[in-house]
Motif scaffolding. Sequence first.
Motif, PDB file in Angstrom:
ATOM      1  N   HIS A  32      37.814  31.817  37.502  1.00 46.84           N
ATOM      2  CA  HIS A  32      38.696  32.974  37.450  1.00 46.84           C
ATOM      3  C   HIS A  32      39.951  32.682  36.638  1.00 46.84           C
ATOM      4  O   HIS A  32      40.458  33.545  35.918  1.00 46.84           O
ATOM      5  CB  HIS A  32      39.074  33.401  38.873  1.00 46.84           C
ATOM      6  CG  HIS A  32      40.009  34.575  38.908  1.00 46.84           C
ATOM      7  ND1 HIS A  32      39.610  35.846  38.549  1.00 46.84           N
ATOM      8  CD2 HIS A  32      41.327  34.655  39.249  1.00 46.84           C
ATOM      9  CE1 HIS A  32      40.638  36.669  38.676  1.00 46.84           C
ATOM     10  NE2 HIS A  32      41.689  35.978  39.094  1.00 46.84           N
ATOM     11  N   SER A 180      34.550  41.732  33.096  1.00 53.29           N
ATOM     12  CA  SER A 180      35.048  42.920  33.775  1.00 53.29           C
ATOM     13  C   SER A 180      35.140  42.674  35.275  1.00 53.29           C
ATOM     14  O   SER A 180      34.646  41.672  35.797  1.00 53.29           O
ATOM     15  CB  SER A 180      34.111  44.112  33.501  1.00 53.29           C
ATOM     16  OG  SER A 180      32.823  43.848  34.032  1.00 53.29           O
ATOM     17  N   ARG A 181      35.773  43.603  35.983  1.00 54.72           N
ATOM     18  CA  ARG A 181      35.931  43.474  37.422  1.00 54.72           C
ATOM     19  C   ARG A 181      34.574  43.469  38.123  1.00 54.72           C
ATOM     20  O   ARG A 181      34.345  42.683  39.045  1.00 54.72           O
ATOM     21  CB  ARG A 181      36.780  44.623  37.946  1.00 54.72           C
ATOM     22  CG  ARG A 181      37.020  44.581  39.442  1.00 54.72           C
ATOM     23  CD  ARG A 181      37.949  43.451  39.818  1.00 54.72           C
ATOM     24  NE  ARG A 181      39.266  43.614  39.237  1.00 54.72           N
ATOM     25  CZ  ARG A 181      40.278  42.773  39.443  1.00 54.72           C
ATOM     26  NH1 ARG A 181      40.081  41.699  40.200  1.00 54.72           N
ATOM     27  NH2 ARG A 181      41.450  42.973  38.874  1.00 54.72           N
ATOM     28  N   VAL A 182      33.684  44.331  37.659  1.00 48.86           N
ATOM     29  CA  VAL A 182      32.347  44.388  38.274  1.00 48.86           C
ATOM     30  C   VAL A 182      31.603  43.076  38.052  1.00 48.86           C
ATOM     31  O   VAL A 182      30.938  42.551  38.951  1.00 48.86           O
ATOM     32  CB  VAL A 182      31.551  45.570  37.701  1.00 48.86           C
ATOM     33  CG1 VAL A 182      30.127  45.572  38.237  1.00 48.86           C
ATOM     34  CG2 VAL A 182      32.242  46.887  38.027  1.00 48.86           C
ATOM     35  N   THR A 183      31.735  42.524  36.832  1.00 48.72           N
ATOM     36  CA  THR A 183      31.067  41.257  36.537  1.00 48.72           C
ATOM     37  C   THR A 183      31.602  40.133  37.410  1.00 48.72           C
ATOM     38  O   THR A 183      30.844  39.288  37.899  1.00 48.72           O
ATOM     39  CB  THR A 183      31.254  40.899  35.055  1.00 48.72           C
ATOM     40  OG1 THR A 183      30.764  41.978  34.242  1.00 48.72           O
ATOM     41  CG2 THR A 183      30.504  39.623  34.703  1.00 48.72           C
ATOM     42  N   GLU A 184      32.920  40.113  37.628  1.00 49.71           N
ATOM     43  CA  GLU A 184      33.508  39.089  38.485  1.00 49.71           C
ATOM     44  C   GLU A 184      33.014  39.216  39.922  1.00 49.71           C
ATOM     45  O   GLU A 184      32.700  38.209  40.571  1.00 49.71           O
ATOM     46  CB  GLU A 184      35.033  39.187  38.443  1.00 49.71           C
ATOM     47  CG  GLU A 184      35.651  38.691  37.149  1.00 49.71           C
ATOM     48  CD  GLU A 184      37.163  38.668  37.219  1.00 49.71           C
ATOM     49  OE1 GLU A 184      37.724  39.379  38.101  1.00 49.71           O
ATOM     50  OE2 GLU A 184      37.786  37.954  36.427  1.00 49.71           O
ATOM     51  N   ILE A 185      32.940  40.446  40.420  1.00 48.09           N
ATOM     52  CA  ILE A 185      32.475  40.653  41.795  1.00 48.09           C
ATOM     53  C   ILE A 185      31.025  40.195  41.944  1.00 48.09           C
ATOM     54  O   ILE A 185      30.663  39.512  42.917  1.00 48.09           O
ATOM     55  CB  ILE A 185      32.618  42.136  42.192  1.00 48.09           C
ATOM     56  CG1 ILE A 185      34.101  42.518  42.268  1.00 48.09           C
ATOM     57  CG2 ILE A 185      31.942  42.410  43.529  1.00 48.09           C
ATOM     58  CD1 ILE A 185      34.343  43.992  42.525  1.00 48.09           C
ATOM     59  N   LEU A 186      30.192  40.543  40.970  1.00 48.87           N
ATOM     60  CA  LEU A 186      28.797  40.115  41.017  1.00 48.87           C
ATOM     61  C   LEU A 186      28.676  38.599  40.925  1.00 48.87           C
ATOM     62  O   LEU A 186      27.838  37.986  41.600  1.00 48.87           O
ATOM     63  CB  LEU A 186      28.008  40.773  39.877  1.00 48.87           C
ATOM     64  CG  LEU A 186      27.814  42.293  39.981  1.00 48.87           C
ATOM     65  CD1 LEU A 186      27.111  42.818  38.736  1.00 48.87           C
ATOM     66  CD2 LEU A 186      27.032  42.651  41.236  1.00 48.87           C
TER      67      LEU A 186
END
Length: 234
Positions: A32, A180-186
Amino acid sequence: MTVRDIAHASFRRWYVLVLVFALMALLAYALHRDGGTFTTRTAVTFTLPAATTLMANNGSNDSSVIAFAGAIASEVNRGKPVANYSSADAPYYGAGVREGVLVSLRNEGNQWMAVFPSATIEIQIVGPTREWVEARQQQLLTQIATVAGAQQSLAVPTAENRITGTVEPTSTRIDKIVPSRVTEILAFAAMGLAGSILGIWAAVALDLAIRRRSAPGRLGRSRPMPTTWGGIAA
């Protein structure tokens, strides 16, 4: 081993799960804080002498000029083959590269069939900082110009009659790629799942190893069969 046995083993060796999750958390934090990566896709187009890239018949699609550009790319790569992907537009960082350079003739084909529509050398660079990418970019552009001049110096002594290379102005841009935020969450969810599987496996393996060492050995400890002498047990 049943699901109940696995649950009991994981509960007994809970500290293994804590250690694995702590390592996964440190890895996720490091990724991160990485800050993304920098990349560029710089293009150098070769044309016939006294021609420019803006001319309609500049010779950039001439087979001899394309072959000349291919020879330059091969020399810059020191004869090493260039990896081809399923799509010509596939970015170099999309292959998981975090730091590297790819010099190749523009290929609009795929990994099974090569199609070279023009005498254009593409320089794909991926690096950790903008300064690193920019330094490699300038180094390779200078090297391409030097190789192009050296290959024509003997056969074409006059510079006005040589094939020339032009750097496409907009292609020198260096972009920063961040997830992206979605990629980080996944990604975090995948790391959590991987940590759970690894932690449970390690806990069960450790529990089995400890139990086997602490259990008394039974092999070779069975009571020996009595011997008989004339039907009388000794």
